[in-house]
Design an enzyme around this catalytic site. Sequence first.
Site, PDB file in Angstrom:
ATOM      1  CE  LYS A  53      -3.813  -2.527   2.083  1.00 30.57           C
ATOM      2  NZ  LYS A  53      -4.642  -2.864   3.245  1.00 30.57           N
ATOM      3  CD  GLN A  97      -3.634  -4.581   6.401  1.00 30.93           C
ATOM      4  OE1 GLN A  97      -3.742  -3.503   5.825  1.00 30.93           O
ATOM      5  NE2 GLN A  97      -4.014  -5.713   5.847  1.00 30.93           N
ATOM      6  CG  ASP A 120     -10.007  -0.105   5.357  1.00 30.50           C
ATOM      7  OD1 ASP A 120      -9.816  -0.607   4.244  1.00 30.50           O
ATOM      8  OD2 ASP A 120      -9.195  -0.170   6.291  1.00 30.50           O
TER       9      ASP A 120
HETATM   10  N1  GUN Z   1      -7.034  -6.799   5.758  1.00 24.56           N
HETATM   11  C1  GUN Z   1      -7.319  -7.444   4.598  1.00 24.56           C
HETATM   12  N2  GUN Z   1      -7.908  -6.602   3.712  1.00 24.56           N
HETATM   13  C2  GUN Z   1      -7.984  -5.400   4.330  1.00 24.56           C
HETATM   14  C3  GUN Z   1      -8.503  -4.132   3.925  1.00 24.56           C
HETATM   15  O1  GUN Z   1      -9.031  -3.940   2.815  1.00 24.56           O
HETATM   16  N3  GUN Z   1      -8.418  -3.155   4.860  1.00 24.56           N
HETATM   17  C4  GUN Z   1      -7.867  -3.336   6.101  1.00 24.56           C
HETATM   18  N4  GUN Z   1      -7.840  -2.299   6.938  1.00 24.56           N
HETATM   19  N5  GUN Z   1      -7.385  -4.507   6.496  1.00 24.56           N
HETATM   20  C5  GUN Z   1      -7.450  -5.532   5.616  1.00 24.56           C
END
Ligand code: GUN
Length: 287
Positions: A53, A97, A120
């Site tokens: 990311k 995350q 998110d």
């Molecule tokens: N863990 C797996 N996919 C995601 C996501 O799209 N966002 C977040 N915050 N954690 C994740």
Amino acid sequence: MTGVKIDGKLIAQSVKNRVKMAVDELKKQEINPCLATVLVGEDPASATYVRNKHKACEEVGIITKDHKLDANTTQTQLNEIVENLNNDNSVHGILVQLPLPSQLDEFTTTSRISPLKDVDGLTPHNVGLLAMKKAALVACTPSGVMEMFEYHNINLEGKNVVLINRSNLVGKPLYHLLLEKNATVITCHSKTKNLIELCQSADIIISAVGNRNKFILTKNMIKEGAIIIDVAISRFQEKLVGDADYEDIIQKASFATPVPGGVGPMTVAMLLKNTITAASLSSQIGR
Ligand code: GUN
């Protein structure tokens, strides 16, 4: 018949190109889009996702702030970090995350994020807006899947869609997004009784189980010309795999996503898009 591969890398790049232009525009207005990530603990997969990311942000000119916290972080400590990021006017997007270590609660944590910085789409505010068709910030994987349909001009109206996932990050937001496009959506999960028959009657299957020992989607489980979107990614026999046996189903499907190189890159691209949306939202309220 051999179906068309839905190339997530290619579609993600077209999203990134648009994001890059939007970043340049924001910078002209002296807004420097910034994403803050919070990673708690040492889970190697999560660490890789967060690194990817950051790398993608760098590619398009989005600034990142990296918060790596000890696996023993308490809820109070995490709440304080989220609060500080909420109050930091140089931060436009906040991503905690998931999953979190067991002493931490996902809802307690994500519901504290400012809805304007919720890249998110996980806060109750943004989930509610999505259900009312008014969302500006939607979970990244679901909006990435919708982008794939759009790229290939796949009309969802009246289509029977079988969703195999009911999580807050994937299944539930997708349900709303598909319904908005007038699809007929069936959400399946571990207690669904007639999953194979439902799959066999589906025009579109969107699968996110992520456990090859329990579930694998093969061509005998789909109808001729079905569209298969494979959201899962897991390690199986030393390889990264999804829920579907791609080489098998592509012989019968009209479109399908590979793993890797399918939905994964879209999730990252949509995070970038959400970050610039969040930066624009902040600027509109004078921050
Ligand atoms: N863990 C797996 N996919 C995601 C996501 O799209 N966002 C977040 N915050 N954690 C994740």
